[in-house]
Design an enzyme around this catalytic site. Structure first.
Site, PDB file in Angstrom:
ATOM      1  N   CYS A 116       0.814  -1.226   0.000  1.00  0.00           N
ATOM      2  CA  CYS A 116       0.000   0.000   0.000  1.00  0.00           C
ATOM      3  C   CYS A 116       0.839   1.264   0.000  1.00  0.00           C
ATOM      4  CB  CYS A 116      -0.932   0.023   1.204  1.00  0.00           C
ATOM      5  SG  CYS A 116      -2.017  -1.394   1.298  1.00  0.00           S
ATOM      6  N   HIS A 256      -3.001   7.337   3.595  1.00  0.00           N
ATOM      7  CA  HIS A 256      -3.515   6.123   2.957  1.00  0.00           C
ATOM      8  C   HIS A 256      -4.862   5.782   3.594  1.00  0.00           C
ATOM      9  CE1 HIS A 256      -4.066   2.135   1.535  1.00  0.00           C
ATOM     10  NE2 HIS A 256      -3.636   1.525   2.613  1.00  0.00           N
ATOM     11  N   ASN A 286     -10.210   0.267   1.136  1.00  0.00           N
ATOM     12  CA  ASN A 286      -8.752   0.354   0.996  1.00  0.00           C
ATOM     13  C   ASN A 286      -8.358  -0.073  -0.423  1.00  0.00           C
ATOM     14  OD1 ASN A 286      -5.999  -0.114   1.013  1.00  0.00           O
ATOM     15  ND2 ASN A 286      -5.969  -1.167   2.992  1.00  0.00           N
TER      16      ASN A 286
HETATM   17  O1  UT7 Z   1      -3.451  -1.111   3.793  1.00  0.00           O
HETATM   18  C1  UT7 Z   1      -2.779  -1.402   4.959  1.00  0.00           C
HETATM   19  C2  UT7 Z   1      -3.127  -2.696   5.527  1.00  0.00           C
HETATM   20  N1  UT7 Z   1      -4.334  -2.867   6.242  1.00  0.00           N
HETATM   21  C3  UT7 Z   1      -4.786  -2.149   7.281  1.00  0.00           C
HETATM   22  O2  UT7 Z   1      -4.409  -1.047   7.542  1.00  0.00           O
HETATM   23  C4  UT7 Z   1      -5.810  -2.791   8.168  1.00  0.00           C
HETATM   24  C5  UT7 Z   1      -5.509  -2.549   9.622  1.00  0.00           C
HETATM   25  N2  UT7 Z   1      -6.438  -3.209  10.507  1.00  0.00           N
HETATM   26  C6  UT7 Z   1      -7.748  -2.880  10.635  1.00  0.00           C
HETATM   27  O3  UT7 Z   1      -8.244  -2.019   9.934  1.00  0.00           O
HETATM   28  C7  UT7 Z   1      -8.552  -3.560  11.707  1.00  0.00           C
HETATM   29  O4  UT7 Z   1      -7.686  -4.291  12.544  1.00  0.00           O
HETATM   30  C8  UT7 Z   1      -9.662  -4.497  11.172  1.00  0.00           C
HETATM   31  C9  UT7 Z   1     -10.803  -3.670  10.580  1.00  0.00           C
HETATM   32  C10 UT7 Z   1      -9.103  -5.431  10.122  1.00  0.00           C
HETATM   33  C11 UT7 Z   1     -10.256  -5.313  12.313  1.00  0.00           C
HETATM   34  O5  UT7 Z   1     -10.742  -4.467  13.323  1.00  0.00           O
HETATM   35  P1  UT7 Z   1     -10.317  -4.732  14.851  1.00  0.00           P
HETATM   36  O6  UT7 Z   1     -11.018  -3.720  15.646  1.00  0.00           O
HETATM   37  O7  UT7 Z   1      -8.830  -4.743  14.907  1.00  0.00           O
HETATM   38  O8  UT7 Z   1     -10.937  -6.158  15.124  1.00  0.00           O
HETATM   39  P2  UT7 Z   1     -10.212  -7.514  15.537  1.00  0.00           P
HETATM   40  O9  UT7 Z   1      -9.394  -8.036  14.419  1.00  0.00           O
HETATM   41  O10 UT7 Z   1      -9.550  -7.313  16.863  1.00  0.00           O
HETATM   42  O11 UT7 Z   1     -11.443  -8.463  15.751  1.00  0.00           O
HETATM   43  C12 UT7 Z   1     -12.422  -8.221  16.743  1.00  0.00           C
HETATM   44  C13 UT7 Z   1     -13.536  -9.255  16.600  1.00  0.00           C
HETATM   45  C14 UT7 Z   1     -13.026 -10.695  16.452  1.00  0.00           C
HETATM   46  O12 UT7 Z   1     -13.917 -11.545  17.147  1.00  0.00           O
HETATM   47  P3  UT7 Z   1     -13.541 -12.106  18.605  1.00  0.00           P
HETATM   48  O13 UT7 Z   1     -12.271 -12.875  18.414  1.00  0.00           O
HETATM   49  O14 UT7 Z   1     -13.381 -10.895  19.465  1.00  0.00           O
HETATM   50  O15 UT7 Z   1     -14.735 -12.942  18.935  1.00  0.00           O
HETATM   51  C15 UT7 Z   1     -13.129 -10.953  14.973  1.00  0.00           C
HETATM   52  O16 UT7 Z   1     -13.324 -12.315  14.672  1.00  0.00           O
HETATM   53  O17 UT7 Z   1     -14.301  -8.994  15.401  1.00  0.00           O
HETATM   54  C16 UT7 Z   1     -14.378 -10.180  14.621  1.00  0.00           C
HETATM   55  N3  UT7 Z   1     -14.453  -9.818  13.211  1.00  0.00           N
HETATM   56  C17 UT7 Z   1     -15.604  -9.523  12.595  1.00  0.00           C
HETATM   57  N4  UT7 Z   1     -16.882  -9.515  13.020  1.00  0.00           N
HETATM   58  C18 UT7 Z   1     -17.821  -9.138  12.133  1.00  0.00           C
HETATM   59  C19 UT7 Z   1     -13.419  -9.685  12.334  1.00  0.00           C
HETATM   60  N5  UT7 Z   1     -13.912  -9.311  11.136  1.00  0.00           N
HETATM   61  C20 UT7 Z   1     -15.249  -9.207  11.273  1.00  0.00           C
HETATM   62  C21 UT7 Z   1     -16.292  -8.852  10.390  1.00  0.00           C
HETATM   63  N6  UT7 Z   1     -17.557  -8.839  10.856  1.00  0.00           N
HETATM   64  N7  UT7 Z   1     -16.060  -8.521   9.103  1.00  0.00           N
END
Ligand code: UT7
Length: 332
Positions: A116, A256, A286
Site C-alpha cells: 500500500c 492512505h 482500501n
Molecule cells: O493497507 C494497509 C493494511 N491494512 C490495514 O491497515 C488494516 C488494519 N487493521 C484494521 O483495519 C482492523 O484491525 C480491522 C478492521 C481489520 C479489524 O478491526 P479490529 O477492531 O482490529 O478487530 P479484531 O481483528 O480485533 O477483531 C475483533 C472481533 C473478532 O472476534 P472475537 O475474536 O473478538 O470474537 C473478529 O473475529 O471482530 C471479529 N471480526 C468480525 N466480526 C464481524 C473480524 N472481522 C469481522 C467482520 N464482521 N467482518
C-alpha cells in the site's frame, strides 16, 4: 538555493470501476454486519471490477485523465512507474502494458512492488529522475484490483478492500513548489503480518496452494492497525522536520485510506484538525497503492487542495512499509 530542478505534480487523474459492493451485499457473503463494518472501519461501500477487467485497464483510464489535466501528450512521457500489488501478470510489467496502450512511445517503464506504500515510493523514485535532470516528464500510477486477491470467504479481509487507480504527471516546477521532502522506510521483520503466501518462488502455484486458499491476502489486522498509527505519526513528523515545516502549516493531510479509525487516531496524535484531513475510505475502502492518488485527485476537485497548499501524504502497508511526502501544490 540550488540549480537542481524542483519536481512537482503537473496534473492528476483517477478512476474507479462502476460496480459498487455495499456492506449489505457483504452480509450475504460472510458472517458480518453493516454496523460492524461501519463502526470498525468507516467503510460503507467499495468499487469492484467486473470479471475480465484488469489493473492496467484502470491504470490506463487514470493515466489518460492525468495527462489531460497536465496538458501533456503521452509521447512526452519519459518514464512510467506503476505501484501495484496486483499486476495484470508477473511478466510483462503492468507499466509496459500501460505504455503500449496510452501510446507513450518514448517512455521506459517498470512496476514497483511495496504494498500500500506503492504510490509514495513510485512518486519519490520518479521525482529523482527529474531532479537529476535525466528525464523531464514521468507518469506515476497507483493501480490495484485487490478484489482479485481477496478471499471473499474471509470476513477479516474481504470487507476492507476495493479497486481503483490514480495517476500523476511529474515534471519541473518553479522553486519553492513541488515535492519538498520525503521519508521512506520498512520493517521487514513485520512482513508476516500482511502477505500473499503463494504464487511466488516460495510456494509456486499448485493444486495444493489453490485448495488451501493461499493465493489470497492474509492479514493480522489488529497488529497492522497498531503499526499503522505509529508509523503514520513518526513518518509524518520526520518528513515535516526535513522540510522545516510544522503540523500547523499543513493545509491538507492525505493519508492512505485503510480504516477511518487509523486516520482519526493518527490525525489526533499529530494534532491535525479533522477539517484538514482528507477522507474517502467510506466510499472506496482500501485501494492500496491507488488510495492516495485517488484521494489527491478528489481533494483537488473539491478545492481542498489548491495553488500553494501544503499537502502531507503518508502511506503504509505490507512490508511492513511506510512512505511520506510533503508537497507545496503547483500553482498552474
Ligand atoms: O493497507 C494497509 C493494511 N491494512 C490495514 O491497515 C488494516 C488494519 N487493521 C484494521 O483495519 C482492523 O484491525 C480491522 C478492521 C481489520 C479489524 O478491526 P479490529 O477492531 O482490529 O478487530 P479484531 O481483528 O480485533 O477483531 C475483533 C472481533 C473478532 O472476534 P472475537 O475474536 O473478538 O470474537 C473478529 O473475529 O471482530 C471479529 N471480526 C468480525 N466480526 C464481524 C473480524 N472481522 C469481522 C467482520 N464482521 N467482518
Amino acid at each position: 538555493m540550488t540549480n537542481l530542478p524542483t519536481v512537482g505534480i503537473l496534473g492528476l487523474g483517477s478512476y474507479v470501476p462502476p460496480r459498487i459492493v455495499t456492506n449489505f451485499d457483504l452480509e450475504k457473503m460472510v458472517d458480518t454486519s453493516d454496523e460492524w463494518i461501519r463502526s470498525r472501519t468507516g467503510i460503507l461501500t467499495r468499487h469492484v471490477v467486473d470479471d475480465g477487467v484488469t489493473t492496467s485497464d484502470l491504470a490506463v483510464v487514470a493515466s489518460l485523465r492525468a495527462l489531460e489535466s497536465a496538458g501533456t501528450s503521452a509521447s512526452e512521457i519519459d518514464l512510467i512507474i506503476v505501484g501495484t500489488a496486483v499486476p495484470d501478470m508477473t511478466l510483462p510489467a503492468t507499466a509496459c502494458l500501460v505504455q503500449d496502450r496510452i501510446g507513450a512511445v518514448s517512455a521506459s517503464a517498470f512496476d514497483l512492488s511495496i504494498g500500500c506504500s506503492g504510490f509514495i515510493y513510485a512518486l519519490v523514485v520518479g521525482a529523482q529522475f527529474v531532479r537529476a535532470g535525466a528525464y523531464k516528464k514521468i507518469l506515476v500510477i497507483g493501480a490495484e484490483t485487490l478484489s482479485k486477491i481477496t478471499d471473499w470467504q474471509d470476513r477479516n479481509t474481504c470487507i476492507l478492500f476495493g479497486d481503483g487507480a490514480g495517476a500523476v504527471v511529474l515534471g519541473e516546477v518553479p522553486e519553492e513548489e513541488g515535492i519538498l521532502s520525503f521519508d521512506l522506510g520498512v520493517d521487514g521483520a513485520g512482513g508476516e503480518l500482511l502477505k500473499l503466501p503463494a504464487g511466488g518462488s516460495r510456494q509456486p502455484a499448485s493444486h495444493e496452494t489453490v485448495d488451501n486458499r493461499l493465493h489470497y491476502l492474509k492479514m493480522r489486522g489488529n497488529e497492522v492497525f497498531k503499526f499503522a498509527v505509529k508509523a503514520i505519526e513518526e513518518s509524518a513528523l520526520r518528513v515535516l522536520e526535513r522540510s522545516r515545516l510544522t503540523v500547523a502549516e499543513v493545509d491538507c493531510f492525505v493519508p492512505h485510506q485503510a480504516n477511518v479509525r487509523i486516520i482519526d487516531a493518527s490525525a489526533k496524535r499529530l494534532g491535525i484538525p479533522r477539517e484538514r484531513v482528507f477522507v474517502n475510505v467510506d466510499r472506496y475502502g482500501n485501494t492500496s497503492s491507488a488510495s492516495i492518488p485517488i484521494a489527491l485527485d478528489e481533494a483537488v476537485q473539491e478545492k481542498r487542495i489548491g495553488p500553494g497548499s501544503l499537502v502531507l501524504m503518508v502511506g503504509f502497508g505490507g512490508g511492513l512499509s511506510w512512505g511520506s511526502a510533503t508537497v507545496r501544490w503547483h500553482s498552474s
